[in-house]
Design an enzyme around this catalytic site. Structure first.
Site, PDB file in Angstrom:
ATOM      1  N   ASN A  63       0.827  -1.216   0.000  1.00 39.99           N
ATOM      2  CA  ASN A  63       0.000   0.000   0.000  1.00 39.99           C
ATOM      3  C   ASN A  63       0.857   1.261   0.000  1.00 39.99           C
ATOM      4  O   ASN A  63       1.925   1.312   0.609  1.00 39.99           O
ATOM      5  CB  ASN A  63      -1.022  -0.005   1.147  1.00 39.99           C
ATOM      6  CG  ASN A  63      -0.413  -0.181   2.519  1.00 39.99           C
ATOM      7  OD1 ASN A  63       0.585  -0.857   2.676  1.00 39.99           O
ATOM      8  ND2 ASN A  63      -1.034   0.417   3.513  1.00 39.99           N
ATOM      9  N   GLU A  65       0.551   5.368   0.527  1.00 39.57           N
ATOM     10  CA  GLU A  65      -0.336   6.420   1.046  1.00 39.57           C
ATOM     11  C   GLU A  65       0.120   7.808   0.636  1.00 39.57           C
ATOM     12  O   GLU A  65       1.156   7.982  -0.004  1.00 39.57           O
ATOM     13  CB  GLU A  65      -0.428   6.292   2.573  1.00 39.57           C
ATOM     14  CG  GLU A  65      -1.026   4.951   2.982  1.00 39.57           C
ATOM     15  CD  GLU A  65      -1.297   4.828   4.466  1.00 39.57           C
ATOM     16  OE1 GLU A  65      -0.774   5.651   5.262  1.00 39.57           O
ATOM     17  OE2 GLU A  65      -2.045   3.895   4.828  1.00 39.57           O
ATOM     18  N   CYS A  74      -4.384   0.713  -2.148  1.00 39.43           N
ATOM     19  CA  CYS A  74      -4.177  -0.554  -1.435  1.00 39.43           C
ATOM     20  C   CYS A  74      -3.144  -1.427  -2.141  1.00 39.43           C
ATOM     21  O   CYS A  74      -2.953  -1.341  -3.358  1.00 39.43           O
ATOM     22  CB  CYS A  74      -5.482  -1.341  -1.367  1.00 39.43           C
ATOM     23  SG  CYS A  74      -6.788  -0.515  -0.457  1.00 39.43           S
ATOM     24  N   GLU A  76      -3.305  -4.524  -2.913  1.00 39.43           N
ATOM     25  CA  GLU A  76      -3.875  -5.394  -3.951  1.00 39.43           C
ATOM     26  C   GLU A  76      -3.932  -4.674  -5.295  1.00 39.43           C
ATOM     27  O   GLU A  76      -3.618  -5.248  -6.342  1.00 39.43           O
ATOM     28  CB  GLU A  76      -5.296  -5.831  -3.575  1.00 39.43           C
ATOM     29  CG  GLU A  76      -5.400  -6.638  -2.308  1.00 39.43           C
ATOM     30  CD  GLU A  76      -5.679  -5.789  -1.083  1.00 39.43           C
ATOM     31  OE1 GLU A  76      -5.014  -4.742  -0.913  1.00 39.43           O
ATOM     32  OE2 GLU A  76      -6.553  -6.156  -0.292  1.00 39.43           O
ATOM     33  N   CYS A 119     -10.668  -4.490   0.277  1.00 37.76           N
ATOM     34  CA  CYS A 119     -11.740  -3.503   0.400  1.00 37.76           C
ATOM     35  C   CYS A 119     -12.645  -3.583  -0.839  1.00 37.76           C
ATOM     36  O   CYS A 119     -12.319  -4.251  -1.833  1.00 37.76           O
ATOM     37  CB  CYS A 119     -11.157  -2.101   0.552  1.00 37.76           C
ATOM     38  SG  CYS A 119     -10.522  -1.403  -0.987  1.00 37.76           S
TER      39      CYS A 119
HETATM   40  N1  THU Z   1      -5.202  -1.407   2.736  1.00 36.22           N
HETATM   41  C1  THU Z   1      -4.667  -2.272   1.828  1.00 36.22           C
HETATM   42  O1  THU Z   1      -3.592  -2.012   1.268  1.00 36.22           O
HETATM   43  N2  THU Z   1      -5.334  -3.414   1.563  1.00 36.22           N
HETATM   44  C2  THU Z   1      -6.446  -3.829   2.220  1.00 36.22           C
HETATM   45  O2  THU Z   1      -6.960  -4.908   1.947  1.00 36.22           O
HETATM   46  C3  THU Z   1      -7.034  -2.988   3.255  1.00 36.22           C
HETATM   47  C4  THU Z   1      -6.470  -1.622   3.386  1.00 36.22           C
HETATM   48  C5  THU Z   1      -4.453  -0.187   3.068  1.00 36.22           C
HETATM   49  C6  THU Z   1      -5.051   1.106   2.602  1.00 36.22           C
HETATM   50  C7  THU Z   1      -4.433   2.082   3.588  1.00 36.22           C
HETATM   51  O3  THU Z   1      -3.135   2.434   3.140  1.00 36.22           O
HETATM   52  C8  THU Z   1      -4.278   1.263   4.859  1.00 36.22           C
HETATM   53  O4  THU Z   1      -4.332  -0.100   4.456  1.00 36.22           O
HETATM   54  C9  THU Z   1      -5.334   1.534   5.903  1.00 36.22           C
HETATM   55  O5  THU Z   1      -6.589   1.397   5.395  1.00 36.22           O
END
Ligand code: THU
Length: 168
Positions: A63, A65, A74, A76, A119
């Protein structure tokens, strides 16, 4: 709080990674490695993902940000767009997603039932890759006790999905 019920017929459950095939173990290792590249200074929620492509290649993502929170992507989707942009003609067979936060004691995930699952936005993107290659993608998830849940398609976790009027 009301107990959350999960529909047990939608996935196969394994006690640990040890029960999986060698390639699946390798995917989990790669996902945990990719997780180390997460850029998550805002949520401190580090996620890694690894994909097995049809040609045996493994590609991953973590992920990423942003100070403008809504721009976070995310793990994925990073992994899928990595595959889609570098190997556009190769279908995805399996997707693994993991976090190091399974056992975090100071957040809402501190319970026996925490499963890291994609998500809604990621489910829609996974579906796009299933439709694009007309091939289901197995999704392998892990819970806070190291148990593994294998779904044979994102359609198991995204019923009544929007598939695009131009596809089918
Ligand atoms: N996140 C993911 O990378 N994958 C998931 O399946 C759930 C959430 C990340 C998004 C964000 O950077 C952090 O986790 C918190 O939500």
């Amino acid at each position: 709080m009301k107990e959350k019920k999960i529909q047990k017929d939608k996935f196969k459950k394994y006690k640990s990674i040890e029960e999986l095939s060698d390639i699946e173990k390798e995917l989990f290792t790669e996902a945990f490695n990719k997780m180390k590249h997460a850029y998550a200074p805002y949520s401190n929620f580090h996620v890694g993902s690894a994909l097995l492509l049809e040609d045996g290649r493994i590609v991953g993502g973590s992920n990423q940000e942003n100070a403008s929170y809504g721009l976070a992507i995310c793990a994925e989707r990073v992994a899928l767009f990595n595959a889609g942009s570098n190997f556009p003609d190769v279908a995805v067979k399996k997707l693994v997603v993991v976090t190091k936060n399974y056992n975090k004691s100071d957040d809402q995930n501190n319970n026996d039932n925490f499963i890291l699952a994609p998500c809604g936005a990621c489910r829609q993107v996974i579906l796009e890759y299933e439709n694009r290659f007309e091939k289901d993608i197995e999704i392998l998830l892990m819970d806070s006790k190291g148990r593994v849940y294998i779904f044979n398609s994102v359609k198991q976790m995204l019923p009544f999905a929007f598939s695009g009027y131009f596809l089918k």
